[in-house]
Design a protein around this motif. Structure first.
Motif, PDB file in Angstrom:
ATOM      1  N   MET A   1       0.847  -1.167   0.000  1.00 13.77           N
ATOM      2  CA  MET A   1       0.000   0.000   0.000  1.00 13.77           C
ATOM      3  C   MET A   1       0.895   1.233   0.000  1.00 13.77           C
ATOM      4  SD  MET A   1      -3.113   0.691   2.569  1.00 13.77           S
ATOM      5  CE  MET A   1      -4.467   1.644   1.998  1.00 13.77           C
ATOM      6  N   ASN A   2       0.552   2.199  -0.811  1.00 11.35           N
ATOM      7  CA  ASN A   2       1.357   3.411  -0.877  1.00 11.35           C
ATOM      8  C   ASN A   2       0.740   4.553  -0.067  1.00 11.35           C
ATOM      9  OD1 ASN A   2      -0.795   4.302  -2.372  1.00 11.35           O
ATOM     10  ND2 ASN A   2       0.362   4.640  -4.244  1.00 11.35           N
ATOM     11  N   GLY A   3      -0.136   4.251   0.831  1.00 10.84           N
ATOM     12  CA  GLY A   3      -0.793   5.259   1.657  1.00 10.84           C
ATOM     13  C   GLY A   3      -2.201   5.559   1.183  1.00 10.84           C
ATOM     14  N   MET A   4      -2.471   5.308  -0.067  1.00 11.41           N
ATOM     15  CA  MET A   4      -3.795   5.577  -0.613  1.00 11.41           C
ATOM     16  C   MET A   4      -4.360   4.396  -1.406  1.00 11.41           C
ATOM     17  SD  MET A   4      -4.489   8.594   0.450  1.00 11.41           S
ATOM     18  CE  MET A   4      -5.881   9.092  -0.502  1.00 11.41           C
ATOM     19  N   ASP A   5      -3.505   3.668  -2.067  1.00 13.31           N
ATOM     20  CA  ASP A   5      -3.946   2.599  -2.962  1.00 13.31           C
ATOM     21  C   ASP A   5      -3.122   1.332  -2.726  1.00 13.31           C
ATOM     22  OD1 ASP A   5      -5.765   4.268  -4.581  1.00 13.31           O
ATOM     23  OD2 ASP A   5      -3.884   5.237  -5.193  1.00 13.31           O
ATOM     24  N   TRP A   6      -3.733   0.223  -3.020  1.00 10.57           N
ATOM     25  CA  TRP A   6      -3.005  -1.049  -2.942  1.00 10.57           C
ATOM     26  C   TRP A   6      -2.161  -1.167  -4.200  1.00 10.57           C
ATOM     27  CZ3 TRP A   6      -3.023  -3.317   1.565  1.00 10.57           C
ATOM     28  CH2 TRP A   6      -4.076  -3.051   2.442  1.00 10.57           C
ATOM     29  N   VAL A   7      -0.846  -1.272  -4.027  1.00 15.97           N
ATOM     30  CA  VAL A   7       0.050  -1.389  -5.171  1.00 15.97           C
ATOM     31  C   VAL A   7       0.385  -2.845  -5.466  1.00 15.97           C
ATOM     32  CG1 VAL A   7       1.024   0.918  -4.927  1.00 15.97           C
ATOM     33  CG2 VAL A   7       2.092  -0.991  -3.727  1.00 15.97           C
ATOM     34  N   PHE A   8       0.088  -3.721  -4.532  1.00 19.12           N
ATOM     35  CA  PHE A   8       0.311  -5.145  -4.745  1.00 19.12           C
ATOM     36  C   PHE A   8      -0.891  -5.894  -4.199  1.00 19.12           C
ATOM     37  CE2 PHE A   8       1.645  -9.263  -2.956  1.00 19.12           C
ATOM     38  CZ  PHE A   8       2.039  -9.895  -4.125  1.00 19.12           C
ATOM     39  N   VAL A   9      -1.517  -6.684  -5.040  1.00 14.60           N
ATOM     40  CA  VAL A   9      -2.651  -7.507  -4.630  1.00 14.60           C
ATOM     41  C   VAL A   9      -2.268  -8.960  -4.904  1.00 14.60           C
ATOM     42  CG1 VAL A   9      -5.083  -8.018  -5.004  1.00 14.60           C
ATOM     43  CG2 VAL A   9      -4.272  -5.662  -5.197  1.00 14.60           C
ATOM     44  N   PRO A  10      -2.071  -9.751  -3.846  1.00 13.69           N
ATOM     45  CA  PRO A  10      -1.671 -11.143  -4.036  1.00 13.69           C
ATOM     46  C   PRO A  10      -2.689 -11.926  -4.862  1.00 13.69           C
ATOM     47  CG  PRO A  10      -1.463 -10.510  -1.733  1.00 13.69           C
ATOM     48  CD  PRO A  10      -2.191  -9.409  -2.433  1.00 13.69           C
ATOM     49  N   HIS A  11      -2.194 -12.895  -5.587  1.00 12.84           N
ATOM     50  CA  HIS A  11      -3.050 -13.763  -6.395  1.00 12.84           C
ATOM     51  C   HIS A  11      -4.107 -14.404  -5.496  1.00 12.84           C
ATOM     52  CE1 HIS A  11      -4.240 -16.369  -9.642  1.00 12.84           C
ATOM     53  NE2 HIS A  11      -4.109 -17.415  -8.832  1.00 12.84           N
ATOM     54  N   GLY A  12      -5.331 -14.383  -5.922  1.00 11.41           N
ATOM     55  CA  GLY A  12      -6.414 -14.984  -5.155  1.00 11.41           C
ATOM     56  C   GLY A  12      -7.152 -13.992  -4.266  1.00 11.41           C
ATOM     57  N   LEU A  13      -6.661 -12.771  -4.163  1.00 10.63           N
ATOM     58  CA  LEU A  13      -7.334 -11.727  -3.375  1.00 10.63           C
ATOM     59  C   LEU A  13      -7.740 -10.589  -4.295  1.00 10.63           C
ATOM     60  CD1 LEU A  13      -5.033 -11.521  -0.224  1.00 10.63           C
ATOM     61  CD2 LEU A  13      -7.266 -12.602  -0.396  1.00 10.63           C
ATOM     62  N   THR A  14      -8.556  -9.706  -3.771  1.00  6.97           N
ATOM     63  CA  THR A  14      -8.926  -8.507  -4.512  1.00  6.97           C
ATOM     64  C   THR A  14      -8.567  -7.287  -3.668  1.00  6.97           C
ATOM     65  OG1 THR A  14     -11.142  -8.392  -3.557  1.00  6.97           O
ATOM     66  CG2 THR A  14     -10.889  -9.699  -5.585  1.00  6.97           C
ATOM     67  N   ALA A  15      -8.475  -6.147  -4.324  1.00  4.36           N
ATOM     68  CA  ALA A  15      -8.208  -4.905  -3.595  1.00  4.36           C
ATOM     69  C   ALA A  15      -9.318  -4.631  -2.589  1.00  4.36           C
ATOM     70  CB  ALA A  15      -8.063  -3.749  -4.573  1.00  4.36           C
ATOM     71  N   GLU A  16     -10.550  -4.992  -2.928  1.00  5.33           N
ATOM     72  CA  GLU A  16     -11.675  -4.787  -2.014  1.00  5.33           C
ATOM     73  C   GLU A  16     -11.523  -5.634  -0.755  1.00  5.33           C
ATOM     74  OE1 GLU A  16     -12.124  -5.516  -5.336  1.00  5.33           O
ATOM     75  OE2 GLU A  16     -12.519  -3.434  -5.910  1.00  5.33           O
TER      76      GLU A  16
END
Length: 74
Positions: A1-16
């Motif tokens: 996370m860069n403070g505002m947005d997810w910059v890495f989302v592991p496989h099998g997960l969602t940003a939500e």
């Protein structure tokens, strides 16, 4: 996370999903009685901070509600 947005989302997960669990952890941590007690003591000891804290709470709640993730259960 860069403070505002997810910059890495592991496989099998969602940003939500990440956002939902992040918010749950944040809420759980900051709603602990010792944290709330400390904030109360600080405000009683330095009432001049009350206006600033009220502004932060108002803006934070507004932002939190505006970007709240869907109410899906994990």
């Amino acid at each position: 996370m860069n403070g505002m947005d997810w910059v890495f989302v592991p496989h099998g997960l969602t940003a939500e999903t990440l956002e939902r669990w992040f918010r749950r952890a944040y809420r759980t941590f900051y709603s602990r009685p010792d944290v709330l007690w400390g904030l109360g003591r600080t405000l009683l000891g330095e009432p001049r901070f009350a206006r600033r804290v009220a502004t932060y709470v108002r803006v934070g709640v507004r932002d939190w509600l505006a970007t709240s993730p869907s109410p899906a259960r994990a």
